[in-house]
Design an enzyme around this catalytic site. Structure first.
Site, short mmCIF file in Angstrom:
data_model
loop_
_atom_site.label_atom_id
_atom_site.label_comp_id
_atom_site.label_asym_id
_atom_site.label_seq_id
_atom_site.Cartn_x
_atom_site.Cartn_y
_atom_site.Cartn_z
CB SER A 96 -0.90 -0.01 0.72
OG SER A 96 -1.34 -1.33 1.28
C1 LIG Z 1 -3.26 -4.38 -0.52
S1 LIG Z 1 -2.81 -5.07 -0.41
C2 LIG Z 1 -2.05 -5.30 1.55
C3 LIG Z 1 -1.23 -4.77 1.94
C4 LIG Z 1 -0.09 -5.15 2.33
N1 LIG Z 1 -0.82 -4.59 4.37
C5 LIG Z 1 1.76 -5.08 2.87
O1 LIG Z 1 2.02 -4.37 3.75
O2 LIG Z 1 1.85 -5.06 2.57
C6 LIG Z 1 -3.71 -6.65 -0.27
C7 LIG Z 1 -3.69 -7.84 0.77
O3 LIG Z 1 -5.10 -8.57 0.72
C8 LIG Z 1 -5.17 -10.01 0.27
N2 LIG Z 1 -6.81 -10.41 -0.03
C9 LIG Z 1 -7.89 -9.95 -0.66
N3 LIG Z 1 -8.92 -10.96 -0.10
C10 LIG Z 1 -8.71 -11.47 0.67
C11 LIG Z 1 -9.42 -11.82 1.52
N4 LIG Z 1 -10.27 -12.54 1.25
N5 LIG Z 1 -8.73 -12.14 3.01
C12 LIG Z 1 -7.15 -12.28 3.31
N6 LIG Z 1 -6.67 -11.46 2.32
C13 LIG Z 1 -6.66 -10.84 1.03
C14 LIG Z 1 -4.91 -9.33 -1.62
O4 LIG Z 1 -4.27 -11.03 -1.48
C15 LIG Z 1 -3.70 -8.95 -0.95
O5 LIG Z 1 -2.42 -9.50 -0.62
#
Ligand SMILES: C[S@@+](CC[C@H](N)C(=O)[O-])C[C@H]1O[C@@H](n2cnc3c(N)ncnc32)[C@H](O)[C@@H]1O
Length: 382
Positions: A96
Site C-alpha cells: 500500500s
Molecule cells: C493492498 S494488499 C495489502 C498490503 C499489505 N498490508 C502490505 O503491507 O503490503 C491487499 C491484500 O489483501 C489480500 N486479500 C484479498 N482478499 C483477501 C481475503 N479475503 N482475505 C485475506 N486477504 C485478502 C490480497 O491478496 C492482497 O495481498
C-alpha cells in the site's frame, strides 16, 4: 543514485513533514525498510496493461518504486498473468501507499500490549511495522493467497519479526487468537464481515476501507459495542483492492462498450467533475448507485470522457467533457440509464445539503450492515 537507506530516510522525513506520520510511528518506519518486503518482480501500469519490472534487470528502477510514496504492484491476475508475454490485467496484491499506511496505523490508535489482527498481509511490510511497535507475538495477519502469504512469512521471519501469518479467507478473521484489541483490514470490503466485530473485545476498534462499485475511498473506523455490533464513521479517503470474493466483475471499455451507434443520446448541464471529481459527491453517488463502475479516459487538449459501466447487465453510459463547455453530450446504452441514475443520486445528495464524507456512518450487526447520516436515527436505505 541514492542507496536504500537514504531513500528510506527521505521517504520517512517526507511523510512526517506532510503530517501523515505521527511521532509514535516514526521509529517503526525508520527501522523497517520497505524494500526488504517487496518481491524482486513488481509491476507497473502501461496504458491498460500491467508490465513487469525485474530487480535483476534494473535495480535502480526497482528501488525507486520501493521508496516512492505510491503503491507497488506485487502480484497480477492472482499470480498467473493472463496476457501474452507475461502482461497482466488486474492488480491482485500490492504494497500500500506509505502515506496511507502511516495514516491508517495512526487511526488504529494502538497502545503497547494490544493484540492486532491484520487482514491482507500482502508484502508483510505493514505487519512488520505493527510488530516493531507492539511485538511480533501481538500481531496476526491473514492473507488469502497462499503464495503471497508464504513470501510475507519468509521476509518477516528473515527480518526477525515472527508474526503469525495465516493463509486463508480474512473475512473469517482468525478465531484461534481472538479476541483482538484491534482489527485492521488492508483490503476493501463492500459488505463488511461481522466476524471482525465478533473477534474484537468490546471497546476495541476495527478499521476497514469500505468500497462501493462506483467509489473506492472510504476508511471507516468502527467501535465495537458490548452487544457485538460495531458502529463507525468515515475518517479518511483511502482506496484499496477488494476482498477476493467481493471483487465482482472488472469493467472493460473494450468488452463492455457495445452498440455505440444505437446508444440513446442527450445532453446534461451538470459538469461531470462535480459528480466524479468531488470526493463528497462521488462517495454519495456510490452509496446510491449499485453495480456501476467508473472509468475516465483523457483525450488530447484537456478533454476527457467519463464512462459508467455495469459489467453485469452490459449497460453503459458516457459523458464527454470539453474544456470550457457548459453542456455535455451523454450516450446511454442497455437496460439501465446509468448517467440518469448517477445524476439523480447527485441531486439526492444535493437535497440532503451536500453532506461531507465524515457525516456518513455504518453499523454492522450479525444480520448485515446499514448506513446512516449523522446518527443512527437518520437511517438511509440504499
Ligand atoms: C493492498 S494488499 C495489502 C498490503 C499489505 N498490508 C502490505 O503491507 O503490503 C491487499 C491484500 O489483501 C489480500 N486479500 C484479498 N482478499 C483477501 C481475503 N479475503 N482475505 C485475506 N486477504 C485478502 C490480497 O491478496 C492482497 O495481498
Amino acid at each position: 543514485m541514492a542507496d536504500a537507506a537514504e531513500l528510506s530516510a527521505r521517504l520517512t522525513s517526507a511523510l512526517a513533514e506532510a503530517g501523515d506520520l505521527t511521532p509514535e510511528w516514526r521509529g517503526p518506519f525508520e527501522k523497517v525498510p520497505r524494500h526488504r518486503f517487496i518481491p524482486d518482480t513488481v509491476w507497473v501500469e502501461d496504458g491498460d496493461r500491467l508490465v513487469p519490472v525485474h530487480r535483476a534487470d534494473d535495480e535502480t528502477a526497482w528501488l525507486e518504486l520501493c521508496y516512492a510514496n505510491d503503491f507497488v504492484i506485487t502480484q497480477v491476475d492472482d499470480g498467473d498473468p493472463a496476457g501474452p508475454g507475461q502482461v497482466g490485467h488486474e492488480i491482485t496484491s500490492s504494497a500500500s501507499r506509505p502515506d496511507v499506511v502511516a495514516r491508517m496505523l495512526a487511526a488504529l490508535q494502538v497502545e503497547p500490549g494490544m493484540a492486532v489482527l491484520e487482514i491482507g498481509t500482502g508484502t508483510g511490510w505493514n505487519a512488520a511495522l505493527l510488530a516493531e511497535r507492539l511485538g511480533a507475538d501481538n500481531v496476526t495477519s491473514v492473507e488469502v493467497d497462499p503464495a503471497v502469504a508464504d513470501h510475507a512469512r519468509r521476509v518477516l521471519w528473515q527480518a526477525s519479526y515472527q508474526v503469525r501469518v495465516a493463509a486463508g479467507d480474512g473475512a473469517e478473521g482468525y478465531p484461534a487468537c481472538a479476541p483482538f484489541d484491534r482489527v485492521i483490514a488492508t483490503v476493501a470490503a463492500d459488505r463488511v464481515p461481522h466476524t471482525w466485530a465478533q473477534q474484537t473485545r468490546p471497546g476495541g476498534r476495527v478499521l476497514v476501507p469500505w468500497a462501493t462499485d462506483f467509489h473506492n475511498g472510504a476508511l471507516v473506523s468502527f467501535l465495537v459495542a458490548r452487544d457485538g455490533t460495531m458502529r463507525g464513521r468515515i475518517v479518511d479517503n483511502v482506496a484499496f483492492m477488494r476482498l477476493r470474493d467481493q471483487r465482482g466483475k472488472r469493467a472493460s471499455l473494450d468488452r463492455d462498450v457495445r452498440d455505440v451507434g444505437g446508444a440513446r443520446r442527450s445532453f446534461t448541464g451538470l459538469h461531470p467533475y462535480d459528480v466524479v471529481g468531488e470526493y463528497d459527491a462521488s462517495l454519495a453517488v456510490g452509496l446510491r448507485v449499485p453495480r456501476c463502475k467508473l472509468i475516465v479516459t483523457h483525450d488530447d487538449g484537456g478533454a476527457y470522457t467519463v464512462w459508467l459501466v455495469d459489467p453485469w447487465s452490459g449497460s453503459w453510459a458516457s459523458l464527454e467533457a470539453a474544456p470550457g463547455a457548459e453542456r455535455f453530450p451523454v450516450r446511454q446504452s442497455g437496460d439501465r440509464d446509468l448517467w440518469q441514475e448517477v445524476e439523480d443520486a447527485y441531486r439526492w445528495w444535493n437535497g440532503l445539503d451536500r453532506p461531507s464524507a465524515d457525516r456518513w456512518g455504518l453499523t454492522v450487526t450479525p444480520e448485515g450492515q446499514h448506513l446512516w447520516l449523522d446518527s443512527e436515527d437518520h437511517r438511509i436505505d440504499r
